[in-house]
Design a protein around this motif. Structure first.
Motif, PDB file in Angstrom:
ATOM      1  N   ILE A  35      -9.571  -7.153  -2.639  1.00 36.76           N
ATOM      2  CA  ILE A  35      -7.739  -7.376  -2.238  1.00 36.76           C
ATOM      3  C   ILE A  35      -7.535  -6.360  -2.285  1.00 36.76           C
ATOM      4  O   ILE A  35      -6.691  -5.852  -1.374  1.00 36.76           O
ATOM      5  CB  ILE A  35      -7.465  -8.559  -2.236  1.00 36.76           C
ATOM      6  N   ASP A  36      -7.217  -5.534  -3.577  1.00 36.99           N
ATOM      7  CA  ASP A  36      -6.153  -4.798  -3.585  1.00 36.99           C
ATOM      8  C   ASP A  36      -6.985  -3.240  -3.254  1.00 36.99           C
ATOM      9  O   ASP A  36      -6.248  -2.368  -3.084  1.00 36.99           O
ATOM     10  CB  ASP A  36      -6.444  -3.898  -5.386  1.00 36.99           C
ATOM     11  N   ARG A  37      -8.429  -2.825  -3.685  1.00 39.73           N
ATOM     12  CA  ARG A  37      -8.523  -2.433  -2.869  1.00 39.73           C
ATOM     13  C   ARG A  37      -8.857  -1.952  -1.538  1.00 39.73           C
ATOM     14  O   ARG A  37      -8.083  -0.692  -0.531  1.00 39.73           O
ATOM     15  CB  ARG A  37     -10.542  -1.826  -3.060  1.00 39.73           C
ATOM     16  N   ILE A  38      -9.089  -2.929  -0.387  1.00 40.23           N
ATOM     17  CA  ILE A  38      -8.287  -3.138   0.810  1.00 40.23           C
ATOM     18  C   ILE A  38      -6.881  -2.924   1.141  1.00 40.23           C
ATOM     19  O   ILE A  38      -6.471  -1.742   2.099  1.00 40.23           O
ATOM     20  CB  ILE A  38      -8.819  -4.650   1.733  1.00 40.23           C
ATOM     21  N   CYS A  42      -5.568   0.629   3.015  1.00 42.97           N
ATOM     22  CA  CYS A  42      -4.502   0.405   3.941  1.00 42.97           C
ATOM     23  C   CYS A  42      -3.039   0.728   4.375  1.00 42.97           C
ATOM     24  O   CYS A  42      -2.746   0.788   5.598  1.00 42.97           O
ATOM     25  CB  CYS A  42      -4.350  -0.851   4.835  1.00 42.97           C
ATOM     26  N   ASP A  43      -2.873   0.815   3.387  1.00 43.59           N
ATOM     27  CA  ASP A  43      -1.656   1.725   2.696  1.00 43.59           C
ATOM     28  C   ASP A  43      -1.173   3.446   3.163  1.00 43.59           C
ATOM     29  O   ASP A  43      -1.846   3.977   2.481  1.00 43.59           O
ATOM     30  CB  ASP A  43      -1.404   1.673   1.714  1.00 43.59           C
ATOM     31  N   ILE A  44      -0.876   2.908   4.541  1.00 44.25           N
ATOM     32  CA  ILE A  44      -0.859   4.502   5.093  1.00 44.25           C
ATOM     33  C   ILE A  44       0.585   5.486   4.626  1.00 44.25           C
ATOM     34  O   ILE A  44       0.169   6.677   4.336  1.00 44.25           O
ATOM     35  CB  ILE A  44      -0.452   4.744   7.011  1.00 44.25           C
ATOM     36  N   ALA A  45       2.092   4.213   4.813  1.00 48.51           N
ATOM     37  CA  ALA A  45       2.795   5.071   4.691  1.00 48.51           C
ATOM     38  C   ALA A  45       3.755   4.779   2.694  1.00 48.51           C
ATOM     39  O   ALA A  45       4.957   5.463   2.225  1.00 48.51           O
ATOM     40  CB  ALA A  45       4.011   4.147   5.310  1.00 48.51           C
ATOM     41  N   GLY A  46       2.475   4.564   1.943  1.00 49.45           N
ATOM     42  CA  GLY A  46       2.886   4.301   0.652  1.00 49.45           C
ATOM     43  C   GLY A  46       3.581   3.582  -0.287  1.00 49.45           C
ATOM     44  O   GLY A  46       4.488   3.879  -0.894  1.00 49.45           O
ATOM     45  N   VAL A  47       4.016   2.855   0.851  1.00 46.37           N
ATOM     46  CA  VAL A  47       4.229   1.216   0.426  1.00 46.37           C
ATOM     47  C   VAL A  47       4.147   0.303  -0.471  1.00 46.37           C
ATOM     48  O   VAL A  47       5.289  -0.174  -1.147  1.00 46.37           O
ATOM     49  CB  VAL A  47       4.496   0.521   1.989  1.00 46.37           C
ATOM     50  N   LEU A  48       2.712   0.179  -0.721  1.00 48.64           N
ATOM     51  CA  LEU A  48       2.455  -0.128  -2.120  1.00 48.64           C
ATOM     52  C   LEU A  48       2.642   0.102  -3.026  1.00 48.64           C
ATOM     53  O   LEU A  48       3.482   0.092  -4.226  1.00 48.64           O
ATOM     54  CB  LEU A  48       1.287  -0.517  -1.995  1.00 48.64           C
ATOM     55  N   THR A  49       3.076   1.651  -3.276  1.00 49.10           N
ATOM     56  CA  THR A  49       2.532   2.991  -4.506  1.00 49.10           C
ATOM     57  C   THR A  49       4.423   2.291  -4.811  1.00 49.10           C
ATOM     58  O   THR A  49       5.279   2.637  -5.763  1.00 49.10           O
ATOM     59  CB  THR A  49       2.551   4.298  -4.102  1.00 49.10           C
ATOM     60  N   SER A  79       2.357 -19.714 -11.367  1.00 46.54           N
ATOM     61  CA  SER A  79       2.627 -18.853  -9.511  1.00 46.54           C
ATOM     62  C   SER A  79       1.246 -18.376  -9.750  1.00 46.54           C
ATOM     63  O   SER A  79       1.638 -17.031 -10.302  1.00 46.54           O
ATOM     64  CB  SER A  79       3.481 -18.121  -8.824  1.00 46.54           C
ATOM     65  N   PRO A  80       0.213 -18.946  -9.164  1.00 49.26           N
ATOM     66  CA  PRO A  80      -1.523 -17.549  -8.575  1.00 49.26           C
ATOM     67  C   PRO A  80      -1.036 -16.690  -7.201  1.00 49.26           C
ATOM     68  O   PRO A  80      -1.595 -16.102  -7.593  1.00 49.26           O
ATOM     69  CB  PRO A  80      -2.195 -19.326  -7.511  1.00 49.26           C
ATOM     70  N   PHE A  81       0.226 -16.965  -7.212  1.00 41.02           N
ATOM     71  CA  PHE A  81       0.522 -15.595  -5.999  1.00 41.02           C
ATOM     72  C   PHE A  81       1.143 -14.597  -6.885  1.00 41.02           C
ATOM     73  O   PHE A  81       1.605 -13.589  -6.228  1.00 41.02           O
ATOM     74  CB  PHE A  81       1.528 -15.969  -4.720  1.00 41.02           C
ATOM     75  N   ARG A  82       1.997 -15.136  -8.004  1.00 38.24           N
ATOM     76  CA  ARG A  82       2.452 -13.888  -8.402  1.00 38.24           C
ATOM     77  C   ARG A  82       2.118 -12.543  -8.213  1.00 38.24           C
ATOM     78  O   ARG A  82       2.622 -11.285  -8.711  1.00 38.24           O
ATOM     79  CB  ARG A  82       2.589 -14.608  -9.986  1.00 38.24           C
ATOM     80  N   ARG A  83       0.650 -12.537  -8.988  1.00 40.69           N
ATOM     81  CA  ARG A  83       0.439 -11.014  -8.766  1.00 40.69           C
ATOM     82  C   ARG A  83       0.203 -10.625  -7.306  1.00 40.69           C
ATOM     83  O   ARG A  83      -0.509  -9.474  -7.211  1.00 40.69           O
ATOM     84  CB  ARG A  83      -1.296 -11.483  -9.487  1.00 40.69           C
ATOM     85  N   LEU A  84       0.351 -11.052  -6.182  1.00 36.98           N
ATOM     86  CA  LEU A  84       0.621 -10.454  -4.959  1.00 36.98           C
ATOM     87  C   LEU A  84       1.426  -9.581  -4.670  1.00 36.98           C
ATOM     88  O   LEU A  84       1.821  -9.262  -3.419  1.00 36.98           O
ATOM     89  CB  LEU A  84      -0.558 -11.648  -3.777  1.00 36.98           C
ATOM     90  N   ALA A  85       2.672  -9.643  -5.774  1.00 36.86           N
ATOM     91  CA  ALA A  85       3.738  -9.293  -4.949  1.00 36.86           C
ATOM     92  C   ALA A  85       3.972  -7.803  -4.284  1.00 36.86           C
ATOM     93  O   ALA A  85       4.674  -7.947  -3.142  1.00 36.86           O
ATOM     94  CB  ALA A  85       5.001  -9.723  -6.027  1.00 36.86           C
ATOM     95  N   HIS A  86       3.108  -7.545  -4.520  1.00 35.02           N
ATOM     96  CA  HIS A  86       3.100  -6.008  -3.989  1.00 35.02           C
ATOM     97  C   HIS A  86       2.929  -6.130  -2.776  1.00 35.02           C
ATOM     98  O   HIS A  86       3.283  -5.209  -2.141  1.00 35.02           O
ATOM     99  CB  HIS A  86       3.173  -4.965  -5.332  1.00 35.02           C
ATOM    100  N   LEU A  87       2.199  -6.684  -2.706  1.00 34.07           N
ATOM    101  CA  LEU A  87       1.603  -6.641  -0.959  1.00 34.07           C
ATOM    102  C   LEU A  87       3.165  -7.192  -0.540  1.00 34.07           C
ATOM    103  O   LEU A  87       1.986  -7.143   0.987  1.00 34.07           O
ATOM    104  CB  LEU A  87      -0.375  -7.310  -1.082  1.00 34.07           C
TER     105      LEU A  87
END
Length: 88
Positions: A35-38, A42-49, A79-87
């Motif tokens: 999921i992180d690799r995908i 898909c992060d074109i604008a550098g939002v995840l960084t 929370s099982p979703f706490r590691r997905l906060a950056h998405l």
């Protein structure tokens, strides 16, 4: 003598908690890897960084808050979703 028994029991519980937490984190990284690799692809604008940098800053402030005596909710930690906060 009772103190020694309590110390051994609490050490066992602490070690068991650390092992379960470690295995859980490893399993979560293994499951979230694709999921992180995908997401990175898909992060074109550098939002995840940018969000990861913000998350690091927030974690540093949270560590400071812990030393000052503030507490955070148990629900946030479990929370099982706490590691997905950056998405989001």
């Amino acid at each position: 003598m009772q103190t020694l028994a309590v110390d051994i029991a609490s050490t066992f519980v602490d070690d068991a908690t650390a092992i379960v937490t470690g295995f859980g984190g490893a399993l979560l990284r293994f499951a979230m890897g694709p999921i992180d690799r995908i997401a990175n692809a898909c992060d074109i604008a550098g939002v995840l960084t940018e969000r990861r940098a913000t998350l690091r800053m927030w974690r540093a402030n949270r560590g400071r808050a812990r030393h000052e005596g503030r507490r955070f909710s148990l629900l946030g930690r479990l929370s099982p979703f706490r590691r997905l906060a950056h998405l989001t």
